[in-house]
Design a protein around this motif. Sequence first.
Motif, PDB file in Angstrom:
ATOM      1  N   ARG A 108       0.830  -1.207   0.000  1.00  7.55           N
ATOM      2  CA  ARG A 108       0.000   0.000   0.000  1.00  7.55           C
ATOM      3  C   ARG A 108       0.866   1.259   0.000  1.00  7.55           C
ATOM      4  O   ARG A 108       0.616   2.205  -0.758  1.00  7.55           O
ATOM      5  CB  ARG A 108      -0.902  -0.011   1.232  1.00  7.55           C
ATOM      6  CG  ARG A 108      -1.826   1.201   1.346  1.00  7.55           C
ATOM      7  CD  ARG A 108      -2.325   1.360   2.758  1.00  7.55           C
ATOM      8  NE  ARG A 108      -1.213   1.594   3.672  1.00  7.55           N
ATOM      9  CZ  ARG A 108      -1.318   1.532   4.993  1.00  7.55           C
ATOM     10  NH1 ARG A 108      -2.466   1.224   5.557  1.00  7.55           N
ATOM     11  NH2 ARG A 108      -0.264   1.763   5.764  1.00  7.55           N
ATOM     12  N   ASP A 109       1.911   1.263   0.860  1.00  6.58           N
ATOM     13  CA  ASP A 109       2.798   2.426   0.915  1.00  6.58           C
ATOM     14  C   ASP A 109       3.507   2.638  -0.422  1.00  6.58           C
ATOM     15  O   ASP A 109       3.707   3.785  -0.859  1.00  6.58           O
ATOM     16  CB  ASP A 109       3.837   2.235   2.029  1.00  6.58           C
ATOM     17  CG  ASP A 109       3.201   2.214   3.414  1.00  6.58           C
ATOM     18  OD1 ASP A 109       2.062   2.713   3.538  1.00  6.58           O
ATOM     19  OD2 ASP A 109       3.834   1.704   4.351  1.00  6.58           O
ATOM     20  N   LYS A 110       3.877   1.538  -1.068  1.00  3.36           N
ATOM     21  CA  LYS A 110       4.547   1.635  -2.364  1.00  3.36           C
ATOM     22  C   LYS A 110       3.621   2.256  -3.408  1.00  3.36           C
ATOM     23  O   LYS A 110       4.019   3.149  -4.173  1.00  3.36           O
ATOM     24  CB  LYS A 110       4.995   0.240  -2.805  1.00  3.36           C
ATOM     25  CG  LYS A 110       5.753   0.220  -4.120  1.00  3.36           C
ATOM     26  CD  LYS A 110       6.181  -1.194  -4.462  1.00  3.36           C
ATOM     27  CE  LYS A 110       6.922  -1.238  -5.797  1.00  3.36           C
ATOM     28  NZ  LYS A 110       7.316  -2.638  -6.139  1.00  3.36           N
ATOM     29  N   ILE A 111       2.359   1.791  -3.417  1.00  5.59           N
ATOM     30  CA  ILE A 111       1.384   2.329  -4.375  1.00  5.59           C
ATOM     31  C   ILE A 111       1.111   3.802  -4.087  1.00  5.59           C
ATOM     32  O   ILE A 111       1.039   4.632  -5.006  1.00  5.59           O
ATOM     33  CB  ILE A 111       0.083   1.505  -4.315  1.00  5.59           C
ATOM     34  CG1 ILE A 111       0.342   0.077  -4.837  1.00  5.59           C
ATOM     35  CG2 ILE A 111      -1.022   2.174  -5.143  1.00  5.59           C
ATOM     36  CD1 ILE A 111      -0.825  -0.857  -4.658  1.00  5.59           C
ATOM     37  N   TYR A 115       1.651   6.908  -6.632  1.00  6.28           N
ATOM     38  CA  TYR A 115       0.598   7.858  -6.985  1.00  6.28           C
ATOM     39  C   TYR A 115       0.967   9.278  -6.555  1.00  6.28           C
ATOM     40  O   TYR A 115       0.657  10.247  -7.253  1.00  6.28           O
ATOM     41  CB  TYR A 115      -0.723   7.439  -6.342  1.00  6.28           C
ATOM     42  CG  TYR A 115      -1.501   6.454  -7.177  1.00  6.28           C
ATOM     43  CD1 TYR A 115      -2.245   6.873  -8.272  1.00  6.28           C
ATOM     44  CD2 TYR A 115      -1.471   5.096  -6.876  1.00  6.28           C
ATOM     45  CE1 TYR A 115      -2.947   5.968  -9.045  1.00  6.28           C
ATOM     46  CE2 TYR A 115      -2.168   4.181  -7.646  1.00  6.28           C
ATOM     47  CZ  TYR A 115      -2.911   4.621  -8.730  1.00  6.28           C
ATOM     48  OH  TYR A 115      -3.591   3.724  -9.492  1.00  6.28           O
ATOM     49  N   SER A 116       1.630   9.386  -5.388  1.00  8.93           N
ATOM     50  CA  SER A 116       2.046  10.706  -4.925  1.00  8.93           C
ATOM     51  C   SER A 116       3.067  11.321  -5.878  1.00  8.93           C
ATOM     52  O   SER A 116       2.998  12.509  -6.209  1.00  8.93           O
ATOM     53  CB  SER A 116       2.640  10.592  -3.514  1.00  8.93           C
ATOM     54  OG  SER A 116       3.098  11.836  -3.061  1.00  8.93           O
ATOM     55  N   SER A 117       4.013  10.479  -6.336  1.00  6.06           N
ATOM     56  CA  SER A 117       5.016  10.967  -7.283  1.00  6.06           C
ATOM     57  C   SER A 117       4.363  11.374  -8.597  1.00  6.06           C
ATOM     58  O   SER A 117       4.673  12.429  -9.168  1.00  6.06           O
ATOM     59  CB  SER A 117       6.069   9.876  -7.524  1.00  6.06           C
ATOM     60  OG  SER A 117       6.721   9.529  -6.319  1.00  6.06           O
ATOM     61  N   LYS A 118       3.426  10.525  -9.069  1.00  6.79           N
ATOM     62  CA  LYS A 118       2.727  10.844 -10.312  1.00  6.79           C
ATOM     63  C   LYS A 118       1.906  12.122 -10.156  1.00  6.79           C
ATOM     64  O   LYS A 118       1.851  12.957 -11.067  1.00  6.79           O
ATOM     65  CB  LYS A 118       1.810   9.681 -10.709  1.00  6.79           C
ATOM     66  CG  LYS A 118       2.543   8.402 -11.086  1.00  6.79           C
ATOM     67  CD  LYS A 118       3.321   8.576 -12.373  1.00  6.79           C
ATOM     68  CE  LYS A 118       3.976   7.268 -12.782  1.00  6.79           C
ATOM     69  NZ  LYS A 118       4.789   7.418 -14.012  1.00  6.79           N
ATOM     70  N   ASP A 119       1.259  12.262  -8.987  1.00  2.00           N
ATOM     71  CA  ASP A 119       0.448  13.447  -8.739  1.00  2.00           C
ATOM     72  C   ASP A 119       1.315  14.704  -8.723  1.00  2.00           C
ATOM     73  O   ASP A 119       0.935  15.749  -9.260  1.00  2.00           O
ATOM     74  CB  ASP A 119      -0.287  13.286  -7.405  1.00  2.00           C
ATOM     75  CG  ASP A 119      -1.261  14.423  -7.150  1.00  2.00           C
ATOM     76  OD1 ASP A 119      -2.135  14.656  -7.994  1.00  2.00           O
ATOM     77  OD2 ASP A 119      -1.143  15.086  -6.107  1.00  2.00           O
TER      78      ASP A 119
END
Length: 218
Positions: A108-111, A115-119
Amino acid sequence: MRLTLDEYCKNFKMSKELVNSKIKAKKLDYVIEESQLFIVVEDNKNFLPEEKAISIENTQVTKPKTTVATVLALYQKENNFLKNKIAQLEAKIDKLIDDKEQMLRDERDKIEHIYSSKDMQLKNILELVNKKMELERKTTMIHEIESFEHEDESDFLSEPDMVELKEYLRSLNIKSSQRKIIKKRFLDAYDSDVRVMHKDGKLYLDLSKYDYSDLLAY
């Protein structure tokens, strides 16, 4: 069968004195060979050779007597063994569950990190796009303003009766001091008098529309 005195005493559980007295009383048959006394006995069920008697005694095993306490102790031992097994299995299950939960948390932390990096990348891209659009909008606006100003200036200067104040004053053949007084009068009236027009730092007069006799008096 012949037995020595010791063997006879042991097998028939008699003392040597008793056996000797029986021999003297001729109640026992005996023979002497090479100075060795042997008592002659008949083969019967009441006699077992020493070796056989010892073998039977050694092979006989006394079976322990089973009691309620013994049975309870066995059940208690088995119960404790099963409890330990169950505890070990529960510990293994708990460890497997903890490992699985930790693996899911890590995933979950990896995902979330992805997503945070993509955002963040998307936000940066949007900011760049917005900045570019804003810059293009400002550039377009500047071009439009400049174009409008040029057109306005062209239209303004194309009026046939528009004349610059400085040139007009020169055409009047008046003194320099008088020109300065008139020019100052126009500058003072610029903000409040619609007859006085300003363009690129210069004052203009529209002689076809307005009367400037009050401002041009000298």
